[in-house]
Motif scaffolding. Structure first.
Motif, mmCIF file in Angstrom:
data_model
loop_
_atom_site.group_PDB
_atom_site.id
_atom_site.type_symbol
_atom_site.label_atom_id
_atom_site.label_comp_id
_atom_site.label_asym_id
_atom_site.label_seq_id
_atom_site.Cartn_x
_atom_site.Cartn_y
_atom_site.Cartn_z
ATOM 1 N N ALA A 26 47.371 28.668 38.846
ATOM 2 C CA ALA A 26 47.532 28.489 40.292
ATOM 3 C C ALA A 26 47.401 29.829 41.009
ATOM 4 C CB ALA A 26 48.877 27.841 40.597
ATOM 5 N N ALA A 27 48.022 30.870 40.441
ATOM 6 C CA ALA A 27 47.935 32.197 41.051
ATOM 7 C C ALA A 27 46.500 32.700 41.073
ATOM 8 C CB ALA A 27 48.837 33.175 40.298
ATOM 9 N N SER A 28 45.745 32.396 40.020
ATOM 10 C CA SER A 28 44.351 32.856 39.966
ATOM 11 C C SER A 28 43.500 32.199 41.046
ATOM 12 C CB SER A 28 43.755 32.587 38.583
ATOM 13 O OG SER A 28 43.447 31.211 38.409
ATOM 14 N N LEU A 29 43.855 30.979 41.435
ATOM 15 C CA LEU A 29 43.096 30.294 42.477
ATOM 16 C C LEU A 29 43.259 30.967 43.836
ATOM 17 C CD1 LEU A 29 43.796 26.531 41.593
ATOM 18 C CD2 LEU A 29 41.753 27.883 41.074
ATOM 19 N N MET A 30 44.348 31.706 43.989
ATOM 20 C CA MET A 30 44.601 32.379 45.269
ATOM 21 C C MET A 30 43.800 33.664 45.404
ATOM 22 S SD MET A 30 46.474 30.130 46.521
ATOM 23 C CE MET A 30 46.937 30.931 48.061
ATOM 24 N N GLY A 31 43.244 34.163 44.270
ATOM 25 C CA GLY A 31 42.255 35.230 44.351
ATOM 26 C C GLY A 31 42.788 36.640 44.333
ATOM 27 N N GLU A 32 42.814 37.304 45.475
ATOM 28 C CA GLU A 32 42.902 38.762 45.553
ATOM 29 C C GLU A 32 44.114 39.363 44.850
ATOM 30 O OE1 GLU A 32 42.703 39.832 49.623
ATOM 31 O OE2 GLU A 32 40.655 39.081 49.906
ATOM 32 N N ASP A 33 45.267 38.732 44.924
ATOM 33 C CA ASP A 33 46.501 39.348 44.415
ATOM 34 C C ASP A 33 46.762 39.058 42.941
ATOM 35 O OD1 ASP A 33 47.027 40.351 46.930
ATOM 36 O OD2 ASP A 33 48.135 38.563 47.555
ATOM 37 N N PHE A 34 45.837 38.357 42.288
ATOM 38 C CA PHE A 34 46.081 37.997 40.892
ATOM 39 C C PHE A 34 45.515 39.064 39.970
ATOM 40 C CE2 PHE A 34 44.804 35.780 36.950
ATOM 41 C CZ PHE A 34 46.049 35.357 36.544
ATOM 42 N N ASP A 35 46.334 39.534 39.044
ATOM 43 C CA ASP A 35 45.898 40.518 38.053
ATOM 44 C C ASP A 35 45.423 39.783 36.802
ATOM 45 O OD1 ASP A 35 46.568 42.708 39.653
ATOM 46 O OD2 ASP A 35 48.655 42.674 38.962
ATOM 47 N N TYR A 36 44.133 39.775 36.580
ATOM 48 C CA TYR A 36 43.588 39.071 35.425
ATOM 49 C C TYR A 36 43.967 39.799 34.137
ATOM 50 C CZ TYR A 36 40.906 36.148 38.568
ATOM 51 O OH TYR A 36 40.553 35.255 39.535
ATOM 52 N N PRO A 37 44.446 39.068 33.129
ATOM 53 C CA PRO A 37 44.869 39.703 31.880
ATOM 54 C C PRO A 37 43.728 40.443 31.205
ATOM 55 C CG PRO A 37 45.699 37.456 32.029
ATOM 56 C CD PRO A 37 44.718 37.617 33.146
ATOM 57 N N ILE A 38 44.051 41.556 30.612
ATOM 58 C CA ILE A 38 43.070 42.328 29.844
ATOM 59 C C ILE A 38 43.682 42.664 28.497
ATOM 60 C CG2 ILE A 38 41.934 43.281 31.883
ATOM 61 C CD1 ILE A 38 43.558 45.837 31.502
#
Length: 311
Positions: A210-222
């Motif tokens: 859900a957080a990833s759908l909001m875009g800019e503020d989501f930190d994608y795991p690495i």
């Protein structure tokens, strides 16, 4: 039974048409591309069935087709082995999936699956663990990681979907959506949430998506967490696509193999499929490396020969 999308229709109709019997089939117009494709699948099935059942050859009224249940480009083989008064042990329905280096039969542990009539088998619009669910009469069977099982036995979850549904709707809607669009988006997001529960998403996974759908503020795991995130994202995308297919807005890539759109001659593939998997340059390829994977590759090559020739 409802057939959910066009490739699924082809999947089920192939079962039905092949089971009508030779006499009736002779009354129908020839479809040489289909006949060539089914001949390839039948040749592949003969060896797999012999290994599985200990019985050689295919009795009359038996048949086989190839289908791609995980869309990886390599064929799964559905085979029906006829026997009078079949007891569902060494006859009936078989499904061979290329799992790792070998074809594995994946219906044998499901009570009654061997004996389900072919016109009561259809693909679902939804995938689970990368494979399409299958409607087998009144039972939905799903991929459990190694084989198909009764989907009702697989893990499900009870989730709070408030954050996801809100994020999903915001992600899909423009600034001033029409009433009809709002209703469609609401239904699509609810469909996804319902499916996430059926496939056993955790609350943490759902909240992260859900957080990833909001875009800019989501930190994608690495790093170490990247592979897990990619798998989660792929599963979520499969859920979204399944909901679109179920609503008639989209289609999956074909789950059956292209039979070619050029004129073909009816061919006998027996000698080719005996010789091809034994070739050293195939067996020693680092992506092949096993007799069953070589057979799968040669089945794909054989399917191209009637249309494009042997070169």
């Amino acid at each position: 039974m409802r057939l959910f999308w066009r490739p699924a229709t082809a999947f089920a109709l192939a079962f039905l048409c092949a089971s009508l019997g030779t006499a009736r089939a002779q009354q129908q117009p020839e479809n040489i591309p289909w006949e060539n494709s089914m001949a390839i699948a039948q040749k592949m099935a003969i060896g797999l069935l012999e290994r599985q059942t200990g019985s050689k050859g295919l009795p009359l009224a038996s048949f086989a087709i190839d289908v791609d249940l995980n869309l990886d480009g390599l064929p799964e083989i559905f085979a029906y082995r006829y026997a009078p008064g079949c007891d569902g042990v060494n006859c009936g329905n078989f499904l061979f999936v290329l799992e790792g280096d070998s074809y594995q039969e994946v219906l044998g542990d499901i009570p009654g699956a061997r004996l389900v009539p072919q016109d009561k088998i259809a693909l679902s619009p939804f995938k689970r663990n990368g494979f399409f669910d299958i409607q087998s009469d009144t039972m939905t069977i799903g991929w459990g990681g190694k084989r198909y099982v009764d989907a009702s036995t697989l893990p499900a979850s009870t989730l709070d979907g408030t954050a996801f549904v809100a994020a999903c709707q915001k992600n899909k809607l423009s600034e001033q959506p029409s009433q009809g669009e709002t209703e469609q988006v609401s239904a699509a997001c609810q469909c996804q949430f319902n499916r996430f529960q059926k496939v056993g998403f955790t609350q943490a996974d759902l909240d992260a998506y859900a957080a990833s759908l909001m875009g800019e503020d989501f930190d994608y795991p690495i790093g170490d967490k990247e592979d897990a995130w990619l798998a989660l994202s792929k599963s979520a995308q499969d859920v979204a696509t399944g909901c679109e297919v179920a609503s008639g807005k989209s289609q999956w890539p074909p789950a059956y193999f292209d039979h070619g759109d050029r004129p073909q001659q009816k061919l006998n593939f027996g000698a080719f499929l005996d010789a091809c998997p034994a070739q050293d340059f195939i067996m020693t390829n680092h992506k092949i490396g096993s007799p069953d994977r070589a057979l799968a590759l040669c089945g794909c090559v054989a399917r191209e020969i009637p249309t494009y020739g042997p070169t």
